[in-house]
Design an enzyme around this catalytic site. Sequence first.
Site, mmCIF file in Angstrom:
data_model
loop_
_atom_site.group_PDB
_atom_site.id
_atom_site.type_symbol
_atom_site.label_atom_id
_atom_site.label_comp_id
_atom_site.label_asym_id
_atom_site.label_seq_id
_atom_site.Cartn_x
_atom_site.Cartn_y
_atom_site.Cartn_z
ATOM 1 N N GLU A 308 0.820 -1.215 0.000
ATOM 2 C CA GLU A 308 0.000 0.000 0.000
ATOM 3 C C GLU A 308 0.854 1.266 0.000
ATOM 4 O OE1 GLU A 308 -2.720 -0.679 3.335
ATOM 5 O OE2 GLU A 308 -4.093 -1.673 1.953
ATOM 6 N N ASP A 382 -8.460 -9.028 4.023
ATOM 7 C CA ASP A 382 -8.179 -7.967 4.994
ATOM 8 C C ASP A 382 -9.227 -7.891 6.099
ATOM 9 O OD1 ASP A 382 -6.873 -5.877 6.095
ATOM 10 O OD2 ASP A 382 -7.436 -4.377 4.615
ATOM 11 N N GLU A 410 -12.297 -2.268 11.947
ATOM 12 C CA GLU A 410 -12.264 -1.497 10.704
ATOM 13 C C GLU A 410 -13.393 -1.883 9.755
ATOM 14 O OE1 GLU A 410 -8.586 -1.997 8.571
ATOM 15 O OE2 GLU A 410 -9.330 -0.946 6.807
HETATM 16 C C1 GCV Z 1 -2.365 0.328 8.531
HETATM 17 C C2 GCV Z 1 -5.877 -2.146 5.501
HETATM 18 C C3 GCV Z 1 -6.277 -0.890 6.214
HETATM 19 C C4 GCV Z 1 -5.106 0.067 6.376
HETATM 20 C C5 GCV Z 1 -3.968 -0.689 7.065
HETATM 21 C C6 GCV Z 1 -3.618 -1.896 6.221
HETATM 22 C C7 GCV Z 1 -2.512 -2.710 6.841
HETATM 23 O O1 GCV Z 1 -5.649 -1.893 4.161
HETATM 24 O O2 GCV Z 1 -7.325 -0.279 5.523
HETATM 25 O O3 GCV Z 1 -5.530 1.153 7.140
HETATM 26 O O4 GCV Z 1 -2.850 0.157 7.222
HETATM 27 O O5 GCV Z 1 -4.758 -2.709 6.095
HETATM 28 O O6 GCV Z 1 -2.835 -3.658 7.525
HETATM 29 O O7 GCV Z 1 -1.352 -2.387 6.650
#
Ligand code: GCV
Length: 717
Positions: A308, A382, A410
């Site tokens: 990411e 995720d 989340e």
């Molecule tokens: C901390 C997901 C979440 C992100 C998170 C990522 C990860 O994509 O939306 O906020 O980043 O996981 O676990 O690195």
Amino acid sequence: MLKKNHFILLFSIVFCNYIFANDGYKLWLEYSYIKSESLRKDYLKTIGKLVPSGHSETINIGLEELKRGFGSMLGSEFLSSNKNTKNTLVFGSKANLDKDVLIQLGNAFNEINEEGFIIKSVAFKGKNHIIITGKTDVGVLYGVYNFLRLLQTNQSIEKLHIIDSPKINLRVLNHWDNLDRTVERGYAGFSIWDWHRLPDYLDPRYTDYARANASIGLNGTVLNNVNANAIILTPQYLEKVEALANIFRPYGIKVYLTARFSAPIEIGGLETADPLDYNVINWWKEKTKEIYQRIPDFGGFLVKANSEGQPGPQNYDRNHVDGANMLANALEPFGGIVMWRAFVYSEHDASDRAKQAYTEFVPYDGQFKDNVIIQVKNGAIDFQPREPFHPMFGAMPKTPLMMEFQITQEYLGFSTHSIFLPKLYEETLHADTYRKGKGSTVAKDIDGSLDGKRLTGIAGVSNIGNDINWTGNSLLQANWYGFGRLAWNPYLSAETIADEWLKQTFSNNETFIKPIKQMMLDSREAVVNYMTPLGLHHIMDTGHHYGPGPWVSNLSRPEWNPVYYHKADSLGIGFDRTPTGSNATAQYAPEVANVFNDLKSIPEQDLLWFHHVPWDYKLKNGKTLWNGMALKYQEGVDQVASMIKTWDKMENYVDVERFNNIKMLLNIQYKEAKWWRDACLLYFQQFSGMPLPEDVEKPTQTLDYFQSLKFPFAPGN
Ligand code: GCV
């Protein structure tokens, strides 16, 4: 003039409010007064005098905790009664126990590890004693909390013989906390780390945090976000980290930091962060040395690399092994470890996102240094309400794998939705990878027993913030608690955890425990039903992930769009991950893959995760897929309605403050469950073209309305 009875009235109002107000700050360490007089008397008689053995900050914490617990649970009688008794409660580590006491313990020390404890009732020289001991002071402290739990849950303390050790070495909370105190995916206020006022201002909450973690056996904390800021590694911030480490140390908690891979450039003035570059290697060595000079028991680094948009070794045409081993070399002389995350998926890889971590990591099995552990999320996408276990579990026999669970919600309605997550954790831990035949569970990979791995770990992305009750919703404290208990023993059942948490946090009254425990145990399935039934996944609105957004299709990366995951069309719905589709099932052992591939054997809870099936596909209950899906959404809504009914009956058993906190949140959850049902069914109906079954309530709004909702300030984003 106020009359006498006015005074009485006024006094009772103030007094009642005082008694019944409970902001939830004390968590499961309430130590409520034990109402049964006979039980109190039994406890008082059996415990006797407190006799600490040895002197250390940790033993002192144990003594204070026992005094606090007994004083609060047994009342002032504790202080007076134990003066005249011959009985003692002896606690201290092996090295500090008297010979007489040691003899009583026989070979018990052979059965525990460095963090384990023994609690034993013994009688010698005409006196009765309870001994709480371990090989280390921290082991003793764990024993103290365990002993207190026996009283909190009203269990007998006669003839005790408890021998217990954690089954996993690294039991760690991951805080996704930023240096400006925002918390990524945090829904309980701001970060509890007050970086600006550290190191001089030591908020008492830091100590309470350490107490709470030690009481459930957690032994590590990663203070900052995996989307890391290199500034945490500057001397100015390391001084603050050191202050926290000093508070946590006597509680057995090590501090870890996330390492931004490009830190040598950002704060080191180098031109590259290439892990094979001499200057980069040296920079990390020096930085690590500097950290250990301040924090001799620093735990190590957690790294999100090439994921990411985070920098990593691939920016320099190197691989995960090059990156992780370079940091591991720097940490090795000090006993530190690298937790290297496997949460990777790339915009340059057109294959199914669910396959990418396995593809990138499994070929490197056996190539990481001994002090590297790979941190793998519970599922391959995720942190969804339900995911099949990640195919990397069981697939890297020569590499330590660490479980990453999300405690913060989340994708599960934020802290508004009351969900008991140990049900989800238990499901993953019990899943069978079949790598070495039946019984090769994920738990056995995590605790090392499957392949004799020595470095073992489990991480939970924290749901803690600076809200007074820590987690925003009093019921969600159970997820922090439950994560800790499963980290200690991944074979504990969710039911046991719910039972002990409720008793410690609220009451031992069965009229309360029975229905609320059931409510908690059913709550996870309710969420799956009203959000993502039958294997649907990642259909939350994008970015903030709040509420439904199955229609989203306009984001630049395909795998960021919900339509990528559900693939609804006029023919049906679901992601074909069998050999006719992405063939992600091939990443599992054949026994597992065969079950997932075949429509006859696939558990229906995972159906649309692995198959694209027609709308009129017949489910096991004889209903069409469309009708079955619609009824599942309705079932989820009904389940929340029944949670509300159950909770409303509990008014007399819970203090006003926590009762209302939970009641209001459940009502929001109900509204949002209906929102999920209506929005998803209206959207999918465009493809199925079928009417809603009779038992499903009619949507209250149009699809256009749901699609128009925007939440620019949703928290945690
Ligand atoms: C901390 C997901 C979440 C992100 C998170 C990522 C990860 O994509 O939306 O906020 O980043 O996981 O676990 O690195």
